[in-house]
Scaffold this active site. Structure first.
Site, PDB file in Angstrom:
ATOM      1  CD  GLU A 144      -1.405  -2.344   2.037  1.00 43.95           C
ATOM      2  OE1 GLU A 144      -2.227  -3.018   2.674  1.00 43.95           O
ATOM      3  OE2 GLU A 144      -0.171  -2.616   2.003  1.00 43.95           O
ATOM      4  CB  ALA A 204      21.407 -52.235  -6.299  1.00 45.93           C
ATOM      5  CD1 TRP A 215      23.726 -35.739 -13.580  1.00 47.44           C
ATOM      6  CD2 TRP A 215      22.647 -35.345 -11.678  1.00 47.44           C
ATOM      7  NE1 TRP A 215      24.516 -34.900 -12.836  1.00 47.44           N
ATOM      8  CE2 TRP A 215      23.881 -34.643 -11.652  1.00 47.44           C
ATOM      9  CE3 TRP A 215      21.805 -35.240 -10.577  1.00 47.44           C
ATOM     10  CZ2 TRP A 215      24.271 -33.863 -10.562  1.00 47.44           C
ATOM     11  CZ3 TRP A 215      22.197 -34.467  -9.506  1.00 47.44           C
ATOM     12  CH2 TRP A 215      23.414 -33.783  -9.509  1.00 47.44           C
ATOM     13  NE  ARG A 243      17.937 -27.422  -3.695  1.00 48.40           N
ATOM     14  CZ  ARG A 243      19.110 -27.916  -4.069  1.00 48.40           C
ATOM     15  NH1 ARG A 243      20.110 -27.090  -4.343  1.00 48.40           N
ATOM     16  NH2 ARG A 243      19.292 -29.218  -4.179  1.00 48.40           N
ATOM     17  CB  THR A 275      20.335 -36.887   2.308  1.00 44.36           C
ATOM     18  OG1 THR A 275      19.163 -37.691   2.119  1.00 44.36           O
ATOM     19  CG2 THR A 275      20.594 -36.089   1.032  1.00 44.36           C
ATOM     20  CG  ASP A 285      23.590 -37.839  -2.058  1.00 39.95           C
ATOM     21  OD1 ASP A 285      24.190 -38.866  -2.428  1.00 39.95           O
ATOM     22  OD2 ASP A 285      22.347 -37.738  -2.039  1.00 39.95           O
ATOM     23  N   GLY A 295      16.034 -38.645   1.593  1.00 38.19           N
ATOM     24  CA  GLY A 295      15.968 -40.009   1.117  1.00 38.19           C
ATOM     25  C   GLY A 295      14.626 -40.651   1.380  1.00 38.19           C
TER      26      GLY A 295
END
Length: 377
Positions: free
Chosen positions: A63, A175, A181, A195, A207, A211, A311
């Site tokens: 405003e 496995a 990817w 994100r 994770t 990673d 995960g």
């Protein structure tokens, strides 16, 4: 279109101007948190004389921007606002008083602010000053601007999205754990946008150890999505949150190196010293429902929207405990086979009526991959 058109006091011009205000509000989607995204349009004699949106928390509200642009033309004009003007002094003065001081004659509001500090008080201030107020115009569309803000105010929990990526046979990795990817570059770039939209990104210790991700918004990749430099400069880095119940992580992890906000949540004390930009919180060891406790903790810190990038075990726990508002699934046209790692882990079911039914609210192609956005019925 909502039932707003059936309301006697609402015209096609009201609908058009509120749509314009909603489009303006979306411009603040990367920078307003923990505040809601709000847009405002001021119309005098059938012409737009001022407009604005809330750019950043702590800065002028929508405003104020619109009134500054309208200047003296605001007197006797009609203001369209996507959320009830605030009535209290926070980091900025109340917008309801600014509209009164500008001597507008009418204010059209999409919806009442659920914040207990406002919750109808702004509308009451305007009416007491003799200003006509119309509410409920495009309320559904205006609410969709701020799902996290509304959920946090109404339930004490943030809006939770779980991001998943899998092959056609529901596998997330080979496995041996190799997964780079599953999806193509266009889909991975789209994740940067989710994100950027989120107040926090949650992952688990597994994770991080497997990673060693950063889970940041990568400026170059995000800019490649088509975002302009102004949006890039306004972008707030989301809080990275790691659930590390046994407090086993150490400062050697990548997320502790980049000096961006990081919160480690555990049930035990850490025995190591973390950098200043890393905070730690402890959850109750006796609470089996610690994911809800985690979300309540984040909500108290002003976290509106959460993205879970984890995960199969942690993502499955969020789903099983019915804490998820949306699933974002990137499906790649690939097959891995029986030995691949599964998408989600949760308790086995014995009857078909126990199976969750999800509704796909959006399907979109990113290169060869398909992004589905799903909600639980």
């Amino acid at each position: 279109m909502t039932q707003d058109l059936a309301t006697p006091h609402v015209s096609s011009v009201d609908i058009e101007m509120m749509q314009r205000a909603i489009r303006l509000a979306r411009k603040g989607r990367y920078s307003t948190r923990p505040n809601p995204k709000v847009g405002c349009v001021i119309v005098a004699n059938g012409h737009v004389v001022g407009e604005g949106y809330h750019i950043k928390a702590g800065g002028p509200h929508a405003e104020v921007h619109a009134l500054a642009q309208a200047a003296d033309k605001a007197q006797g004009a009609c203001a369209y606002v996507t959320l009830e003007p605030c009535s209290h002094f926070g980091r900025t003065p109340p917008c309801a008083q600014a509209l009164i001081d500008a001597k507008v004659s009418k204010v059209v509001v999409a919806m009442v602010d659920p914040n207990p500090q406002v919750a109808g008080k702004g509308i009451a201030m305007l009416q007491q000053a003799g200003i006509e107020v119309v509410t409920g115009v495009l309320q559904t569309q205006a609410r969709a601007l701020n799902p996290g803000f509304f959920k946090r105010m109404e339930t004490g929990l943030p809006y939770v999205r779980v991001k998943l990526a899998a092959t056609l046979d529901g596998k997330t990795a080979l496995a041996n754990g190799e997964s780079k990817w599953i999806t193509g570059p266009q889909a991975r770039t789209d994740v940067q946008d989710w994100r950027a939209l989120s107040c926090a990104v949650i992952t688990g210790r597994g994770t991080v150890q497997r990673d060693n991700p950063s889970l940041t918004v990568r400026p170059q990749q995000w800019a490649a999505y088509g975002r302009d430099l102004q949006q890039l400069s306004q972008l707030q880095a989301p809080l990275r949150v790691v659930l590390d119940r046994q407090a086993k992580l150490t400062p050697s992890i990548q997320m502790a190196q980049d000096k961006q906000p990081l919160l480690l949540v555990s049930q035990q004390d850490y025995r190591c010293q973390w950098p200043d930009w890393v905070k730690t919180e402890q959850l109750s060891q006796s609470d089996p429902d610690d994911l809800k406790q985690l979300l309540e903790l984040l909500a108290k810190q002003g976290i509106n929207e959460v993205l879970v990038e984890a995960g199969a075990t942690l993502a499955g726990a969020f789903v099983q405990q019915q804490l998820v508002d949306e699933l974002i699934l990137y499906q790649a046209p690939k097959l891995i086979g029986n030995d691949g790692r599964d998408l989600l882990k949760h308790d086995a079911l014995s009857r078909m009526e126990q199976v969750s039914l999800l509704t796909c609210i959006e399907s979109r192609q990113f290169g060869v991959d398909t992004r589905l956005i799903l909600k639980r019925d």
